[in-house]
Design a protein around this motif. Sequence first.
Motif, PDB file in Angstrom:
ATOM      1  N   MET A   1     -20.411 -14.227 -34.592  1.00  0.00           N
ATOM      2  CA  MET A   1     -21.353 -13.487 -33.741  1.00  0.00           C
ATOM      3  C   MET A   1     -21.833 -12.254 -34.473  1.00  0.00           C
ATOM      4  O   MET A   1     -21.052 -11.542 -35.076  1.00  0.00           O
ATOM      5  CB  MET A   1     -20.641 -13.072 -32.449  1.00  0.00           C
ATOM      6  CG  MET A   1     -21.562 -12.442 -31.439  1.00  0.00           C
ATOM      7  SD  MET A   1     -20.699 -12.073 -29.910  1.00  0.00           S
ATOM      8  CE  MET A   1     -20.349 -10.359 -30.122  1.00  0.00           C
ATOM      9  N   GLU A   2     -23.108 -12.034 -34.390  1.00  0.00           N
ATOM     10  CA  GLU A   2     -23.644 -10.824 -35.004  1.00  0.00           C
ATOM     11  C   GLU A   2     -23.289  -9.630 -34.135  1.00  0.00           C
ATOM     12  O   GLU A   2     -23.518  -9.627 -32.931  1.00  0.00           O
ATOM     13  CB  GLU A   2     -25.162 -10.945 -35.113  1.00  0.00           C
ATOM     14  CG  GLU A   2     -25.793  -9.806 -35.856  1.00  0.00           C
ATOM     15  CD  GLU A   2     -27.286  -9.760 -35.618  1.00  0.00           C
ATOM     16  OE1 GLU A   2     -27.906  -8.849 -36.167  1.00  0.00           O
ATOM     17  OE2 GLU A   2     -27.797 -10.623 -34.905  1.00  0.00           O
ATOM     18  N   LEU A   3     -22.692  -8.630 -34.767  1.00  0.00           N
ATOM     19  CA  LEU A   3     -22.389  -7.426 -34.012  1.00  0.00           C
ATOM     20  C   LEU A   3     -23.695  -6.738 -33.639  1.00  0.00           C
ATOM     21  O   LEU A   3     -24.602  -6.607 -34.454  1.00  0.00           O
ATOM     22  CB  LEU A   3     -21.514  -6.491 -34.833  1.00  0.00           C
ATOM     23  CG  LEU A   3     -20.070  -6.949 -34.974  1.00  0.00           C
ATOM     24  CD1 LEU A   3     -19.290  -5.950 -35.775  1.00  0.00           C
ATOM     25  CD2 LEU A   3     -19.431  -7.144 -33.619  1.00  0.00           C
ATOM     26  N   LEU A   4     -23.783  -6.315 -32.402  1.00  0.00           N
ATOM     27  CA  LEU A   4     -25.049  -5.794 -31.912  1.00  0.00           C
ATOM     28  C   LEU A   4     -25.300  -4.379 -32.394  1.00  0.00           C
ATOM     29  O   LEU A   4     -26.430  -3.944 -32.444  1.00  0.00           O
ATOM     30  CB  LEU A   4     -25.057  -5.823 -30.385  1.00  0.00           C
ATOM     31  CG  LEU A   4     -24.868  -7.202 -29.788  1.00  0.00           C
ATOM     32  CD1 LEU A   4     -24.800  -7.122 -28.290  1.00  0.00           C
ATOM     33  CD2 LEU A   4     -26.012  -8.104 -30.186  1.00  0.00           C
ATOM     34  N   GLY A   5     -24.241  -3.670 -32.725  1.00  0.00           N
ATOM     35  CA  GLY A   5     -24.447  -2.272 -33.063  1.00  0.00           C
ATOM     36  C   GLY A   5     -24.700  -1.472 -31.805  1.00  0.00           C
ATOM     37  O   GLY A   5     -24.845  -2.022 -30.711  1.00  0.00           O
ATOM     38  N   LEU A   6     -24.774  -0.180 -31.957  1.00  0.00           N
ATOM     39  CA  LEU A   6     -25.027   0.626 -30.780  1.00  0.00           C
ATOM     40  C   LEU A   6     -26.476   0.460 -30.338  1.00  0.00           C
ATOM     41  O   LEU A   6     -26.781   0.343 -29.166  1.00  0.00           O
ATOM     42  CB  LEU A   6     -24.736   2.089 -31.095  1.00  0.00           C
ATOM     43  CG  LEU A   6     -24.869   3.004 -29.905  1.00  0.00           C
ATOM     44  CD1 LEU A   6     -23.844   2.646 -28.866  1.00  0.00           C
ATOM     45  CD2 LEU A   6     -24.705   4.436 -30.332  1.00  0.00           C
ATOM     46  N   GLU A   7     -27.367   0.439 -31.297  1.00  0.00           N
ATOM     47  CA  GLU A   7     -28.777   0.327 -30.946  1.00  0.00           C
ATOM     48  C   GLU A   7     -29.377  -0.871 -31.657  1.00  0.00           C
ATOM     49  O   GLU A   7     -29.144  -1.084 -32.838  1.00  0.00           O
ATOM     50  CB  GLU A   7     -29.531   1.588 -31.389  1.00  0.00           C
ATOM     51  CG  GLU A   7     -29.138   2.796 -30.596  1.00  0.00           C
ATOM     52  CD  GLU A   7     -30.062   3.956 -30.868  1.00  0.00           C
ATOM     53  OE1 GLU A   7     -31.280   3.765 -30.743  1.00  0.00           O
ATOM     54  OE2 GLU A   7     -29.567   5.024 -31.203  1.00  0.00           O
ATOM     55  N   HIS A   8     -30.156  -1.609 -30.945  1.00  0.00           N
ATOM     56  CA  HIS A   8     -30.959  -2.639 -31.592  1.00  0.00           C
ATOM     57  C   HIS A   8     -32.236  -2.790 -30.785  1.00  0.00           C
ATOM     58  O   HIS A   8     -32.455  -2.068 -29.815  1.00  0.00           O
ATOM     59  CB  HIS A   8     -30.189  -3.952 -31.738  1.00  0.00           C
ATOM     60  CG  HIS A   8     -29.743  -4.539 -30.449  1.00  0.00           C
ATOM     61  ND1 HIS A   8     -30.180  -5.735 -29.997  1.00  0.00           N
ATOM     62  CD2 HIS A   8     -28.902  -4.082 -29.495  1.00  0.00           C
ATOM     63  CE1 HIS A   8     -29.636  -5.998 -28.833  1.00  0.00           C
ATOM     64  NE2 HIS A   8     -28.859  -5.016 -28.501  1.00  0.00           N
TER      65      HIS A   8
ATOM     66  N   TYR B   1     -34.233  -4.125 -28.140  1.00  0.00           N
ATOM     67  CA  TYR B   1     -33.913  -4.853 -26.911  1.00  0.00           C
ATOM     68  C   TYR B   1     -35.081  -5.730 -26.477  1.00  0.00           C
ATOM     69  O   TYR B   1     -34.884  -6.837 -26.007  1.00  0.00           O
ATOM     70  CB  TYR B   1     -33.574  -3.876 -25.793  1.00  0.00           C
ATOM     71  CG  TYR B   1     -32.468  -2.922 -26.157  1.00  0.00           C
ATOM     72  CD1 TYR B   1     -31.157  -3.374 -26.253  1.00  0.00           C
ATOM     73  CD2 TYR B   1     -32.728  -1.596 -26.443  1.00  0.00           C
ATOM     74  CE1 TYR B   1     -30.140  -2.525 -26.600  1.00  0.00           C
ATOM     75  CE2 TYR B   1     -31.711  -0.736 -26.786  1.00  0.00           C
ATOM     76  CZ  TYR B   1     -30.417  -1.198 -26.874  1.00  0.00           C
ATOM     77  OH  TYR B   1     -29.420  -0.355 -27.227  1.00  0.00           O
TER      78      TYR B   1
ATOM     79  N   VAL C   1     -33.730   1.608 -36.685  1.00  0.00           N
ATOM     80  CA  VAL C   1     -33.117   0.349 -36.305  1.00  0.00           C
ATOM     81  C   VAL C   1     -33.790  -0.755 -37.106  1.00  0.00           C
ATOM     82  O   VAL C   1     -35.006  -0.742 -37.288  1.00  0.00           O
ATOM     83  CB  VAL C   1     -33.275   0.106 -34.798  1.00  0.00           C
ATOM     84  CG1 VAL C   1     -32.635  -1.199 -34.392  1.00  0.00           C
ATOM     85  CG2 VAL C   1     -32.676   1.260 -34.021  1.00  0.00           C
ATOM     86  N   ARG C   2     -33.013  -1.667 -37.598  1.00  0.00           N
ATOM     87  CA  ARG C   2     -33.565  -2.724 -38.441  1.00  0.00           C
ATOM     88  C   ARG C   2     -33.913  -3.917 -37.564  1.00  0.00           C
ATOM     89  O   ARG C   2     -33.155  -4.292 -36.678  1.00  0.00           O
ATOM     90  CB  ARG C   2     -32.520  -3.113 -39.487  1.00  0.00           C
ATOM     91  CG  ARG C   2     -33.097  -3.752 -40.716  1.00  0.00           C
ATOM     92  CD  ARG C   2     -31.996  -4.072 -41.694  1.00  0.00           C
ATOM     93  NE  ARG C   2     -31.471  -2.894 -42.363  1.00  0.00           N
ATOM     94  CZ  ARG C   2     -30.267  -2.825 -42.900  1.00  0.00           C
ATOM     95  NH1 ARG C   2     -29.457  -3.837 -42.806  1.00  0.00           N
ATOM     96  NH2 ARG C   2     -29.858  -1.739 -43.519  1.00  0.00           N
TER      97      ARG C   2
END
Lengths: 336, 403
Positions: free
Chosen positions: B1-8, B10, B338-339
């Motif tokens: 699973m790709e870690l979502l990170g704090l911000e992506h 949405y 954010v990438r």
Amino acid sequence: MFTHASKPGPEPFDPSRRSFLRSAFTLTIGVAALPAFSVPAKAAPPAPGSGTKTGVNPKYNPSWEGWGNPRLDIDDGWNNWHNILNPDNLPIYHDVFERIPESRPAHHWGMVIDARKCVGCQACVVSCKSENNVPLGVYRTWVDVYQTGDTVPDPDGDILVDGERFRMDVRVQSVPKICNHCDNPPCVDVCPVKATFKRQDGIVLVDPTLCIGCGTCVNACPYDARYLNPVSHTADKCTFCVERVDAGLDPACVTSCVGRSRIFGDLNDPDSEVSRLLVEYPSVVRHPEFGTKPQVYYIGMSGDITTDPDPNVQRMVYTYTSNANNSVVADVDDRI
Amino acid sequence: MELLGLEHVYWQLPLVAYPFLSGLVAGSFIVGSLSKVFGLSKFEPLAKLSVIVTFAFLVVAALAPLAEAVQRMRWWELYTRDHIPYSPLGLFIVIWTAYIILVVAEMYFIFRVDNIRLAAQAQGWRRRWHNLLTFGSRDISAGSLRRDHAVLVVLAVTGILLALGFHGYVGFVFGALKARPLWSNPLMPPLFIMSAIVSGIAVMIVAYVLIQGGLSADPIDRGILDGLMKFLMWMILVDLFLDFVDLLNAGVSAYTSLAVYRGFSAIFFPGGPLAVMYWVLQLGLLLLALVMTFFRGIRRSPLWASITGLAVLISVFAMRYDTVIGGELQPKVSQGLVRYTPVLFGIDSWQVLFGLAAIAIFLIGLSLLLLPWEPSWVTAWLGRGGNDGQKIESGASSAEVGG
């Protein structure tokens, strides 16, 4: 241990009787929830093991990734949301939050974070994940690490660069971050289906049985305190551990804070520890310029820490939660 | 699973398609109403085609945010627990529902006379189908035609106001979120409305050339093309003006807040992740299209007018992408950017966009087959020239149907 003395549950709770804490919690939840069961059929938990397939059984597949088709049931490890969000049937608000003070609420829950006492142990993050079953990759609370100060010239310094001596005059500051349970929450206003609400006692909650997962609230929160839960496929956020608060307990992150940096309590009560701290010490909130009236106050924050996204200005060293997906861009300050 | 990170990011590609598609709705409806509301009778042949295009994109425009919502099976809550007027997306379902009722009503009145003729004279399933579409009406007297026209004018005026509201609130969906500095901008609704009109004209140019030129017995009316292209020219001028105001208000540090400037310069200035998207695709193509509309030869050539229209459509899609994705590339609490790279397949991917486009094209094609949009086809369906599959006699096109 400090515990907010007054609480909504009908069962009196004595914080000194630690051994009875667990039973008191259970009893209070049970008694408090009884009149609130407007939908008893939904509230009844299913029989253990019913509806659990091997693929989603945590015994066989303990990772969150395997829980493809969540049913928000107790036996799935989820809290029973029909009991948990508002057992006392407090008035809830989807907008016009200025009416909440007019309604004379019995409590106004808030948190004070004493940044001087935070050691950055991340126990709050772990206990929050554990208490609330927060899936992998998302967080309800997190602790960012900042560094203030600079490397300064010093004849007695221990850093030698090009024949000159320097000393690192720096401080590490950990900043715990959490949903601010704003008094004017933009995330609640924008919900198209009234799935998220602010309770009369100030706690901002999401009803995961109503949320359509459109993501508007996630984008609307200036603090990025909301996320789309990858398991339930709904918006999710810090609840101030509402089931514990209703039972007269502190939130899990407060209980587990080793430095007692996090203090939770009733801002309506002038004798509560949070009120006394806010009277005694200067405090700041995150992003006051948005006008959201955050109810999580910080004491002892360094003035060097800003909310500017420029890495050179913000002085964030690292965060456990945001580096996976982000890139650092070149400094663009001097253009135009 | 790709870690979502704090911000992506949405809101991803379906939410990019959402303002794009609703822009096509608003724009194509306005083009279709030109003859009724503004008395430009030379655009009358576009009316029926544009209502078909409007209807198809209107249906698909609602599917786009539905594709983005992760609990889309609860869509009915938008009707039962709608949070109006506080939620911008809550307003969506009200305006969308009103709009689709209006477009269906317009379809009924605009095709009514042809449906009555077909119900009376066509054969087989088509007779039953068009009989159904008449809802029992058989009145084709001069008085009823006058009433039809009056109703259509009222519907068109209401529809233009709704179109402006429909797309204005789409700007408001983003403009209402003060957490995003690049979105929280009072210029959003006018910017979205103008680019909606621009993209709607462009899609009508392409649709007119493709459908009228490819399927109809009538030749392409170069006067209509010329008029549409001139209309497009003025709308692009206004749109570019608003883009320029936006650029001044976001890209110059002296004129704007620090947060807006930081985000805008990091994302859209050369070296930023959306620099090409913004300067080349959004502004460059629009400028190119504007220059192309200056030449009479291009304005009157179906091929070059279509190329201009496609350039405008790409430019407006890039504008939606820059607005929706660009606004989310600026982090709210962390650093840097954010990438985001859109994926080809799966949830929130290009595949979803192609699916939405396929549904729109399918709906347009189905409407062309089932609705009497073209006089020569109606003549063929009436059975005078033989069965459906036979050659359409070109002389029939001059017969004014329903007039």
